[in-house]
Design a protein around this motif. Structure first.
Motif, PDB file in Angstrom:
ATOM      1  N   GLY A   1      21.868 -29.531 -44.244  1.00  0.00           N
ATOM      2  CA  GLY A   1      22.999 -30.360 -43.845  1.00  0.00           C
ATOM      3  C   GLY A   1      24.329 -29.692 -44.147  1.00  0.00           C
ATOM      4  N   GLU A   2      24.419 -29.062 -45.327  1.00  0.00           N
ATOM      5  CA  GLU A   2      25.670 -28.373 -45.653  1.00  0.00           C
ATOM      6  C   GLU A   2      25.914 -27.197 -44.716  1.00  0.00           C
TER       7      GLU A   2
ATOM      8  N   ARG B   1      28.946 -28.134 -37.089  1.00  0.00           N
ATOM      9  CA  ARG B   1      27.947 -28.885 -36.326  1.00  0.00           C
ATOM     10  C   ARG B   1      27.726 -30.238 -37.014  1.00  0.00           C
ATOM     11  N   LEU B   2      28.793 -31.025 -37.064  1.00  0.00           N
ATOM     12  CA  LEU B   2      28.806 -32.239 -37.892  1.00  0.00           C
ATOM     13  C   LEU B   2      27.862 -33.314 -37.370  1.00  0.00           C
ATOM     14  N   ALA B   3      27.760 -33.444 -36.052  1.00  0.00           N
ATOM     15  CA  ALA B   3      26.867 -34.462 -35.491  1.00  0.00           C
ATOM     16  C   ALA B   3      25.413 -34.189 -35.855  1.00  0.00           C
TER      17      ALA B   3
ATOM     18  N   GLU C   1      25.027 -34.864 -39.985  1.00  0.00           N
ATOM     19  CA  GLU C   1      25.092 -36.197 -40.576  1.00  0.00           C
ATOM     20  C   GLU C   1      23.727 -36.843 -40.817  1.00  0.00           C
ATOM     21  N   PRO C   2      22.828 -36.918 -39.810  1.00  0.00           N
ATOM     22  CA  PRO C   2      21.539 -37.566 -40.084  1.00  0.00           C
ATOM     23  C   PRO C   2      20.701 -36.826 -41.123  1.00  0.00           C
ATOM     24  N   ILE C   3      20.844 -35.516 -41.163  1.00  0.00           N
ATOM     25  CA  ILE C   3      20.095 -34.726 -42.149  1.00  0.00           C
ATOM     26  C   ILE C   3      20.612 -35.015 -43.558  1.00  0.00           C
TER      27      ILE C   3
ATOM     28  N   LEU D   1      31.735 -38.103 -42.032  1.00  0.00           N
ATOM     29  CA  LEU D   1      32.230 -39.448 -41.735  1.00  0.00           C
ATOM     30  C   LEU D   1      33.745 -39.449 -41.545  1.00  0.00           C
ATOM     31  N   ASN D   2      34.450 -38.615 -42.298  1.00  0.00           N
ATOM     32  CA  ASN D   2      35.894 -38.471 -42.078  1.00  0.00           C
ATOM     33  C   ASN D   2      36.189 -38.019 -40.648  1.00  0.00           C
TER      34      ASN D   2
END
Length: 279
Positions: A163-164, A171-173, A176-178, A200-201
């Motif tokens: 995720g990081e 690749r924020l979308a 996020e779920p990860i 989320l920001n």
């Protein structure tokens, strides 16, 4: 420069290993567990003696934290000892990866740990992820995290690392779920909460971002990025005094940072304005 090893046939070096007795001065140092003294002694003996007792030599270097010398010695040993066998998991590979980490050569350490993982060392890929993160090599972190998840699906740390890596790559979308899955499995991974807050920001989900960043900072109060990210979220929620406090705290950790300085200036300006009258 002191020669590392006498370039004798690999089989001879390997067959002798630690079986041959050390000369008297070295034996006394070994029995006394004087690792620093033993490391110094090995530098004074002929290369053939170091070659015959290479395992004990690198152990002494490791125990006495001679990281630069240990890395150099292990790099010289590897091609000699693997000339016939090919790559194999061995102490000199593990010690080299540790030495590179201790020297702050995190990108090289990540590569070395990943090699150990490929050779079957169970901590190889987790160590590679930790080092890639320190090196801020997000591509390597993503690769190692994916490999780790292939072997251990659903592992919380591997999810947090992946995720990081995705978040840092913008690749924020995908991230996020990860990250949500990571913190659901292990809510004590502070940097996973921070990265979730960043995602989320960017979605302008300010209140939820604040909640995630509160959790990140409850776990690690001095996360500079989490302070900055929460300062942003609080500012957008019109919680200007709290936003100001976050930016101030972040600036103490990184003085004179122009981005933090400007954000603090804006938060201080809005914090002094009169509160809007309630209707």
């Amino acid at each position: 420069m002191i020669p590392l090893l006498l370039l004798t046939p690999v089989a001879q070096v390997q067959s002798q290993g630690l079986a041959m007795p050390l000369p008297a001065p070295g034996e006394a140092l070994y029995k006394a567990r004087d690792w620093a003294g033993l490391a110094d002694w090995f530098e004074t003996v002929p290369p053939a003696t170091r070659g015959a007792h290479y395992e004990l030599w690198i152990q002494a270097l490791n125990r006495s934290q001679r990281w630069e010398r240990l890395a150099t010695v292990c790099e010289a040993l590897q091609p000699q000892l693997e000339a016939k066998s090919g790559p194999r998991l061995a102490t000199y590979r593990l010690y080299r990866a540790q030495a590179l980490s201790q020297l702050g050569r995190h990108a090289e350490a990540a590569t070395a740990h990943a090699e150990n993982g490929r050779l079957g060392y169970p901590d190889g890929y987790p160590n590679a992820c930790a080092e890639a993160r320190l090196a801020q090599d997000w591509s390597a972190l993503l690769t190692c995290a994916d490999t780790l998840l292939g072997a251990h699906p659903g592992d919380a740390m591997a999810l947090a690392w992946k995720g990081e890596a995705l978040a840092r790559a913008g690749r924020l979308a995908e991230a996020e779920p990860i990250l949500r899955e990571a913190v659901a499995k292990d809510p004590k991974i502070a940097y996973a909460w921070n990265n979730l807050g960043r995602c989320l920001n960017e979605e302008k989900a300010w209140a939820e971002a604040c909640e995630a960043l509160d959790k990140a900072l409850a776990l690690e109060p001095n996360q500079l990025e989490a302070l900055f990210n929460r300062g942003r979220a609080r500012f957008e929620l019109k919680r200007y005094k709290e936003s100001r406090d976050d930016f101030r705290a972040a600036l103490t950790l990184r003085p004179d940072d122009p981005v933090l300085t400007e954000n603090l200036r804006q938060a201080e300006r809005y914090a002094t304005l009169p509160a809007p009258k309630k209707r």
